[in-house]
Design a protein around this motif. Structure first.
Motif, PDB file in Angstrom:
ATOM      1  N   PRO A  76      12.171   3.958   0.250  1.00  0.00           N
ATOM      2  CA  PRO A  76      11.528   4.132  -1.242  1.00  0.00           C
ATOM      3  C   PRO A  76      11.000   3.057  -1.632  1.00  0.00           C
ATOM      4  O   PRO A  76      11.658   2.019  -1.814  1.00  0.00           O
ATOM      5  CB  PRO A  76      12.630   5.099  -1.825  1.00  0.00           C
ATOM      6  CG  PRO A  76      13.751   4.574  -1.343  1.00  0.00           C
ATOM      7  CD  PRO A  76      13.276   4.186  -0.028  1.00  0.00           C
ATOM      8  N   ALA A  77       9.879   3.408  -2.623  1.00  0.00           N
ATOM      9  CA  ALA A  77       9.444   2.407  -3.543  1.00  0.00           C
ATOM     10  C   ALA A  77       8.881   1.279  -2.869  1.00  0.00           C
ATOM     11  O   ALA A  77       8.892   0.047  -3.455  1.00  0.00           O
ATOM     12  CB  ALA A  77      10.451   2.064  -4.458  1.00  0.00           C
ATOM     13  N   VAL A  78       8.460   1.240  -1.616  1.00  0.00           N
ATOM     14  CA  VAL A  78       7.602   0.138  -0.982  1.00  0.00           C
ATOM     15  C   VAL A  78       6.101   0.410  -1.048  1.00  0.00           C
ATOM     16  O   VAL A  78       5.707   1.419  -1.039  1.00  0.00           O
ATOM     17  CB  VAL A  78       8.186  -0.064   0.456  1.00  0.00           C
ATOM     18  CG1 VAL A  78       9.549  -0.361   0.486  1.00  0.00           C
ATOM     19  CG2 VAL A  78       7.639   1.171   1.411  1.00  0.00           C
ATOM     20  N   ASP A  79       5.358  -0.606  -0.984  1.00  0.00           N
ATOM     21  CA  ASP A  79       3.914  -0.536  -0.951  1.00  0.00           C
ATOM     22  C   ASP A  79       3.398   0.342   0.223  1.00  0.00           C
ATOM     23  O   ASP A  79       4.165   0.322   1.354  1.00  0.00           O
ATOM     24  CB  ASP A  79       3.249  -1.932  -0.915  1.00  0.00           C
ATOM     25  CG  ASP A  79       3.479  -2.709   0.203  1.00  0.00           C
ATOM     26  OD1 ASP A  79       2.574  -2.681   1.378  1.00  0.00           O
ATOM     27  OD2 ASP A  79       4.605  -3.277   0.304  1.00  0.00           O
ATOM     28  N   TRP A  80       2.091   0.808   0.181  1.00  0.00           N
ATOM     29  CA  TRP A  80       1.734   1.944   1.053  1.00  0.00           C
ATOM     30  C   TRP A  80       1.486   1.039   2.672  1.00  0.00           C
ATOM     31  O   TRP A  80       1.883   1.599   3.688  1.00  0.00           O
ATOM     32  CB  TRP A  80       0.190   2.145   1.157  1.00  0.00           C
ATOM     33  CG  TRP A  80      -0.713   1.294   0.923  1.00  0.00           C
ATOM     34  CD1 TRP A  80      -1.377   0.324   0.005  1.00  0.00           C
ATOM     35  CD2 TRP A  80      -1.551   0.773   2.006  1.00  0.00           C
ATOM     36  NE1 TRP A  80      -2.270  -0.626   0.309  1.00  0.00           N
ATOM     37  CE2 TRP A  80      -2.514  -0.416   1.736  1.00  0.00           C
ATOM     38  CE3 TRP A  80      -1.704   1.070   3.391  1.00  0.00           C
ATOM     39  CZ2 TRP A  80      -3.495  -1.011   2.453  1.00  0.00           C
ATOM     40  CZ3 TRP A  80      -2.622   0.289   4.402  1.00  0.00           C
ATOM     41  CH2 TRP A  80      -3.418  -0.674   3.868  1.00  0.00           C
ATOM     42  N   LYS A  81       1.334  -0.480   2.611  1.00  0.00           N
ATOM     43  CA  LYS A  81       1.237  -0.922   4.009  1.00  0.00           C
ATOM     44  C   LYS A  81       2.344  -1.243   4.551  1.00  0.00           C
ATOM     45  O   LYS A  81       2.604  -0.851   5.660  1.00  0.00           O
ATOM     46  CB  LYS A  81       0.629  -2.377   3.688  1.00  0.00           C
ATOM     47  CG  LYS A  81       0.186  -3.197   4.912  1.00  0.00           C
ATOM     48  CD  LYS A  81      -0.548  -4.539   4.598  1.00  0.00           C
ATOM     49  CE  LYS A  81      -0.528  -5.587   5.597  1.00  0.00           C
ATOM     50  NZ  LYS A  81      -0.982  -6.858   5.286  1.00  0.00           N
ATOM     51  N   SER A  82       3.489  -1.431   3.639  1.00  0.00           N
ATOM     52  CA  SER A  82       5.033  -1.652   4.302  1.00  0.00           C
ATOM     53  C   SER A  82       5.534  -0.102   4.757  1.00  0.00           C
ATOM     54  O   SER A  82       6.228  -0.336   5.723  1.00  0.00           O
ATOM     55  CB  SER A  82       5.817  -2.254   3.292  1.00  0.00           C
ATOM     56  OG  SER A  82       5.534  -3.562   3.069  1.00  0.00           O
ATOM     57  N   ALA A  83       4.904   0.823   4.087  1.00  0.00           N
ATOM     58  CA  ALA A  83       5.804   2.155   4.274  1.00  0.00           C
ATOM     59  C   ALA A  83       4.887   2.615   5.625  1.00  0.00           C
ATOM     60  O   ALA A  83       5.683   3.151   6.516  1.00  0.00           O
ATOM     61  CB  ALA A  83       5.207   3.162   3.105  1.00  0.00           C
ATOM     62  N   PHE A 126      -1.654   6.746   2.891  1.00  0.00           N
ATOM     63  CA  PHE A 126      -2.762   5.870   2.782  1.00  0.00           C
ATOM     64  C   PHE A 126      -3.453   6.578   1.354  1.00  0.00           C
ATOM     65  O   PHE A 126      -3.924   5.668   0.771  1.00  0.00           O
ATOM     66  CB  PHE A 126      -3.615   6.077   3.866  1.00  0.00           C
ATOM     67  CG  PHE A 126      -3.492   5.293   5.255  1.00  0.00           C
ATOM     68  CD1 PHE A 126      -3.251   3.921   5.101  1.00  0.00           C
ATOM     69  CD2 PHE A 126      -2.898   6.246   6.342  1.00  0.00           C
ATOM     70  CE1 PHE A 126      -3.001   3.250   6.518  1.00  0.00           C
ATOM     71  CE2 PHE A 126      -2.509   5.363   7.439  1.00  0.00           C
ATOM     72  CZ  PHE A 126      -2.635   4.121   7.495  1.00  0.00           C
ATOM     73  N   LEU A 127      -3.425   7.385   1.239  1.00  0.00           N
ATOM     74  CA  LEU A 127      -4.182   8.110   0.082  1.00  0.00           C
ATOM     75  C   LEU A 127      -3.327   7.928  -1.214  1.00  0.00           C
ATOM     76  O   LEU A 127      -3.970   7.374  -2.219  1.00  0.00           O
ATOM     77  CB  LEU A 127      -4.277   9.897   0.421  1.00  0.00           C
ATOM     78  CG  LEU A 127      -5.305  10.081   1.379  1.00  0.00           C
ATOM     79  CD1 LEU A 127      -5.415  11.797   1.409  1.00  0.00           C
ATOM     80  CD2 LEU A 127      -6.700   9.512   1.314  1.00  0.00           C
ATOM     81  N   ALA A 128      -1.952   7.982  -1.025  1.00  0.00           N
ATOM     82  CA  ALA A 128      -1.209   7.840  -2.112  1.00  0.00           C
ATOM     83  C   ALA A 128      -1.179   6.185  -2.312  1.00  0.00           C
ATOM     84  O   ALA A 128      -0.946   5.756  -3.588  1.00  0.00           O
ATOM     85  CB  ALA A 128       0.143   8.100  -1.768  1.00  0.00           C
ATOM     86  N   GLY A 129      -1.674   5.336  -1.341  1.00  0.00           N
ATOM     87  CA  GLY A 129      -1.689   3.822  -1.588  1.00  0.00           C
ATOM     88  C   GLY A 129      -3.127   3.592  -2.330  1.00  0.00           C
ATOM     89  O   GLY A 129      -3.099   2.163  -2.749  1.00  0.00           O
ATOM     90  N   GLY A 130      -3.959   4.328  -2.444  1.00  0.00           N
ATOM     91  CA  GLY A 130      -5.271   4.129  -3.108  1.00  0.00           C
ATOM     92  C   GLY A 130      -6.398   3.966  -2.327  1.00  0.00           C
ATOM     93  O   GLY A 130      -7.460   3.754  -2.610  1.00  0.00           O
ATOM     94  N   LEU A 131      -6.012   4.304  -0.847  1.00  0.00           N
ATOM     95  CA  LEU A 131      -7.347   4.131   0.170  1.00  0.00           C
ATOM     96  C   LEU A 131      -8.127   5.339  -0.071  1.00  0.00           C
ATOM     97  O   LEU A 131      -7.749   6.498  -0.606  1.00  0.00           O
ATOM     98  CB  LEU A 131      -6.735   4.070   1.411  1.00  0.00           C
ATOM     99  CG  LEU A 131      -6.369   2.442   2.141  1.00  0.00           C
ATOM    100  CD1 LEU A 131      -5.314   2.252   1.170  1.00  0.00           C
ATOM    101  CD2 LEU A 131      -6.230   2.576   3.432  1.00  0.00           C
ATOM    102  N   SER A 132      -9.776   5.321  -0.053  1.00  0.00           N
ATOM    103  CA  SER A 132     -10.190   6.300  -0.125  1.00  0.00           C
ATOM    104  C   SER A 132     -10.203   7.455   0.987  1.00  0.00           C
ATOM    105  O   SER A 132      -9.707   6.982   2.066  1.00  0.00           O
ATOM    106  CB  SER A 132     -11.764   5.870  -0.342  1.00  0.00           C
ATOM    107  OG  SER A 132     -12.225   5.484   0.964  1.00  0.00           O
ATOM    108  N   VAL A 133     -10.581   8.699   0.877  1.00  0.00           N
ATOM    109  CA  VAL A 133     -10.676   9.458   1.958  1.00  0.00           C
ATOM    110  C   VAL A 133     -11.546   9.135   2.873  1.00  0.00           C
ATOM    111  O   VAL A 133     -11.175   9.328   4.243  1.00  0.00           O
ATOM    112  CB  VAL A 133     -11.045  10.967   1.492  1.00  0.00           C
ATOM    113  CG1 VAL A 133     -11.415  11.951   2.596  1.00  0.00           C
ATOM    114  CG2 VAL A 133     -10.224  11.560   0.582  1.00  0.00           C
TER     115      VAL A 133
END
Length: 231
Positions: A76-83, A126-133
């Motif tokens: 939990p609570a890791v950045d999208w890339k690490s997740a 990916f979407l939760a990390g801020g990447l666009s659709v």
């Protein structure tokens, strides 16, 4: 003997059938798995299995579901890339426990709801990390089978090549660059190709992709602008 008898007296369920099929494929190989051999393993007649799976295709799809169910969640609570990295490497560990699984996953024409849910969760990361659709769409294409922990390899070199064999000498003359790359290997037991370190190669490619995705995300990349630049 008592344990075997007790197991045969345990009522069948879909979950028990699928897990027994996975265990049997681990033991004897996916090519030796059949409804008949599975029924024998469970101590029932083959027709008993059809109350829980309608045919072997459904059985194989359910076995994939079992494997996908073994894939752990990222911290939990890791950045999208690490997740994403943690999730994909967890998928790889699950597949390495079942050497037949990648072949079965590739053979499925229609993904099951369990597989769809897994793919949906990957996209959501990916979407939760801020990447666009738009970017996420292309990211999923680039990752391909890597989201399940395996990748299709370019080389499938023969193992234990003897440098003194005439055929090898001929290959060195005809394909010097391929043989130069092949001689730079270091793991004789690899499943990627003679000498390649499977895990290193998988993580090397995964990290290159993730770094590239992050760079495009930070640049605000879009496929619309990229296509326009090519016109």
């Amino acid at each position: 003997m008592a344990d075997k008898t007790q197991a045969r007296r345990t009522p069948l369920s879909r979950d028990r059938v699928l897990r027994a099929a996975v265990a049997l494929a681990d033991d004897v190989g996916i090519d030796s798995l059949s409804m008949r051999t599975l029924a024998q393993e469970l101590g029932v007649v083959p027709m008993a299995l059809y109350k829980h799976v309608s045919n072997k295709e459904e059985l194989l799809g359910g076995m994939v579901d079992v494997i996908v169910g073994e894939i752990g969640s990222p911290e939990p609570a890791v950045d999208w890339k690490s997740a994403v990295r943690q999730r994909i490497l967890a998928a790889r560990r699950a597949l390495l426990r079942h050497s037949w699984a990648s072949r079965v996953i590739e053979s499925r024409a229609t993904p099951t709801p369990t597989v769809m849910a897994y793919m949906d969760s990957m996209i959501g990361m990916f979407l939760a990390g801020g990447l666009s659709v738009d970017l996420t769409h292309h990211v999923m294409h680039a990752l391909g089978s890597r989201i399940f922990g395996f990748s299709q390899e370019l080389f499938d070199a023969p193992r234990d090549l003897d440098p003194q064999r005439p055929a090898l000498g001929e290959m060195t003359t005809r394909y010097p660059h391929i043989m130069q790359i092949a001689s730079a290997n270091h793991d004789r037991h690899s499943v990627v190709g003679s000498g390649c370190d499977d895990q290193f190669e998988f993580e090397f490619a995964l990290d290159l992709l993730l770094d590239g995705f992050e760079r495009l995300w930070r640049l605000g990349w879009s496929s619309t602008g990229h296509r326009a630049d090519r016109l």
